[in-house]
Design a protein around this motif. Structure first.
Motif, short mmCIF file in Angstrom:
data_model
loop_
_atom_site.label_atom_id
_atom_site.label_comp_id
_atom_site.label_asym_id
_atom_site.label_seq_id
_atom_site.Cartn_x
_atom_site.Cartn_y
_atom_site.Cartn_z
N THR A 7 -0.73 -3.17 -17.24
CA THR A 7 -0.67 -4.20 -17.70
C THR A 7 -1.96 -5.11 -17.17
N TRP A 8 -1.91 -5.15 -15.85
CA TRP A 8 -2.71 -5.90 -15.24
C TRP A 8 -4.48 -5.42 -15.62
N ARG A 63 -5.19 -6.58 -18.99
CA ARG A 63 -5.44 -7.89 -19.13
C ARG A 63 -6.92 -8.22 -18.69
N VAL A 64 -7.44 -7.38 -17.70
CA VAL A 64 -8.69 -7.75 -16.89
C VAL A 64 -9.97 -7.22 -18.05
N TYR A 117 2.53 -6.56 -22.71
CA TYR A 117 2.76 -5.81 -21.63
C TYR A 117 2.23 -4.28 -21.96
#
Length: 88
Positions: free
Chosen positions: A45-46, A49-50, A59
């Motif tokens: 998820t991180w 998003r990046v 998600y």
């Protein structure tokens, strides 16, 4: 309650696939495998998003969760190998 069970089941599947793709001796059994998959979803998820693939509130899907779990497992193997070879 049902969403927690679903998360645990997906985590177990993703963690198991990551362990099949990257062979080696990993610690733990079913619980560690499940945590690996769930943590992989957070990393996926991180990362999504990046790179702009996911917006806030979205998600990781199955594929990005697997990528996240593979990254975590690779990091584990890197440090384990480094520790076994004597540090530096």
């Amino acid at each position: 309650m049902f969403s927690l069970l679903w998360t645990a089941l997906i985590g177990l599947i993703v963690g198991s696939l990551a362990k099949l793709i990257i062979p080696g001796k990993e610690p733990g059994g079913i619980w560690i495998t499940m945590l690996l998959g769930i943590a992989g979803a957070f990393v996926g998820t991180w990362l999504g998003r990046v790179i702009g693939h996911y917006q806030p509130g979205e998600y990781a899907g199955f594929f990005m969760s697997l990528i996240g779990a593979l990254i975590l497992l690779s990091i584990y193997h890197f440090f384990k190998r480094r520790q076994a070879s004597g540090g530096s």
